[in-house]
Design a protein around this motif. Structure first.
Motif, PDB file in Angstrom:
ATOM      1  N   TYR A   7       0.868  -1.246  -0.055  1.00 26.25           N
ATOM      2  CA  TYR A   7       0.015  -0.132   0.064  1.00 26.25           C
ATOM      3  C   TYR A   7       0.804   1.250  -0.110  1.00 26.25           C
ATOM      4  O   TYR A   7       1.320   1.645   0.996  1.00 26.25           O
ATOM      5  N   LEU A   8       0.947   1.870  -1.087  1.00 25.22           N
ATOM      6  CA  LEU A   8       1.879   3.152  -1.270  1.00 25.22           C
ATOM      7  C   LEU A   8       1.032   4.281  -0.986  1.00 25.22           C
ATOM      8  O   LEU A   8       1.661   5.406  -0.553  1.00 25.22           O
ATOM      9  N   SER A   9      -0.242   4.262  -1.267  1.00 20.49           N
ATOM     10  CA  SER A   9      -1.051   5.377  -1.172  1.00 20.49           C
ATOM     11  C   SER A   9      -1.701   5.935   0.131  1.00 20.49           C
ATOM     12  O   SER A   9      -2.434   6.681   0.120  1.00 20.49           O
ATOM     13  N   GLN A  10      -1.653   4.944   1.035  1.00 24.08           N
ATOM     14  CA  GLN A  10      -2.398   4.941   2.345  1.00 24.08           C
ATOM     15  C   GLN A  10      -1.476   5.630   3.510  1.00 24.08           C
ATOM     16  O   GLN A  10      -0.270   5.210   3.755  1.00 24.08           O
ATOM     17  N   PRO A  11      -1.663   6.936   3.757  1.00 24.44           N
ATOM     18  CA  PRO A  11      -0.656   7.593   4.676  1.00 24.44           C
ATOM     19  C   PRO A  11      -0.901   7.199   6.142  1.00 24.44           C
ATOM     20  O   PRO A  11      -1.963   6.536   6.654  1.00 24.44           O
ATOM     21  N   PHE A  12       0.042   7.062   7.107  1.00 23.76           N
ATOM     22  CA  PHE A  12       0.166   7.094   8.240  1.00 23.76           C
ATOM     23  C   PHE A  12      -0.669   7.751   8.957  1.00 23.76           C
ATOM     24  O   PHE A  12      -0.470   9.247   8.676  1.00 23.76           O
ATOM     25  N   GLN A  13      -1.454   7.767  10.010  1.00 19.98           N
ATOM     26  CA  GLN A  13      -2.366   8.733  10.871  1.00 19.98           C
ATOM     27  C   GLN A  13      -2.312   8.553  12.258  1.00 19.98           C
ATOM     28  O   GLN A  13      -2.326   7.425  12.637  1.00 19.98           O
ATOM     29  N   ILE A  14      -2.496   9.862  12.811  1.00 18.51           N
ATOM     30  CA  ILE A  14      -2.614   9.799  14.314  1.00 18.51           C
ATOM     31  C   ILE A  14      -3.857  10.521  14.505  1.00 18.51           C
ATOM     32  O   ILE A  14      -4.066  11.811  14.191  1.00 18.51           O
ATOM     33  N   LEU A  15      -5.359   9.804  14.655  1.00 18.76           N
ATOM     34  CA  LEU A  15      -6.280  10.487  14.784  1.00 18.76           C
ATOM     35  C   LEU A  15      -6.673  10.739  13.392  1.00 18.76           C
ATOM     36  O   LEU A  15      -6.700  10.024  12.481  1.00 18.76           O
ATOM     37  N   TRP A  16      -7.071  11.860  13.076  1.00 19.62           N
ATOM     38  CA  TRP A  16      -7.188  12.535  11.733  1.00 19.62           C
ATOM     39  C   TRP A  16      -5.992  13.390  11.235  1.00 19.62           C
ATOM     40  O   TRP A  16      -6.222  13.995  10.340  1.00 19.62           O
ATOM     41  N   PHE A  17      -5.135  13.624  11.882  1.00 21.36           N
ATOM     42  CA  PHE A  17      -3.827  14.168  11.425  1.00 21.36           C
ATOM     43  C   PHE A  17      -3.000  13.314  10.777  1.00 21.36           C
ATOM     44  O   PHE A  17      -2.615  12.285  11.151  1.00 21.36           O
ATOM     45  N   GLU A  18      -2.128  13.704   9.938  1.00 27.04           N
ATOM     46  CA  GLU A  18      -1.055  12.977   9.138  1.00 27.04           C
ATOM     47  C   GLU A  18       0.309  13.494   9.877  1.00 27.04           C
ATOM     48  O   GLU A  18       0.164  14.183  10.468  1.00 27.04           O
TER      49      GLU A  18
END
Length: 87
Positions: A7-18
């Motif tokens: 998965y290259l297009s899924q960003p890591f997130q913390i709650l709704w913040f990247e």
């Protein structure tokens, strides 16, 4: 040969913040702890301004800009000049 990530297009997130939004908040928090005053306001305004600016560019533009300028490596991704991959 290098294994290609699934998965290259899924960003890591913390709650709704990247992570890049959180970096602006962390820098603002550090300056607010040190200097106080207007930096408490900037701790929340800078990520908001950056988020609006970020919507005009493709996802991950800051990370790729840092990579191409040589400031930050891209861990977990193939090298830029990699030509052969495992299936």
């Amino acid at each position: 040969m290098v294994r290609f990530p699934q998965y290259l297009s899924q960003p890591f997130q913390i709650l709704w913040f990247e992570p890049d939004d959180m970096a602006f908040m962390a820098v603002g928090f550090i300056f607010a702890q040190k200097f106080g005053g207007v930096f408490w306001f900037l701790m929340f305004v800078l990520p908001w301004i950056y988020g609006r600016m970020k919507k005009r560019y493709p996802r991950g533009f800051l990370r790729h800009t840092l990579y191409f300028t040589g400031i930050a490596p891209m861990r977990g991704y193939p090298h830029f000049f990699q030509k052969h991959f495992l299936d």
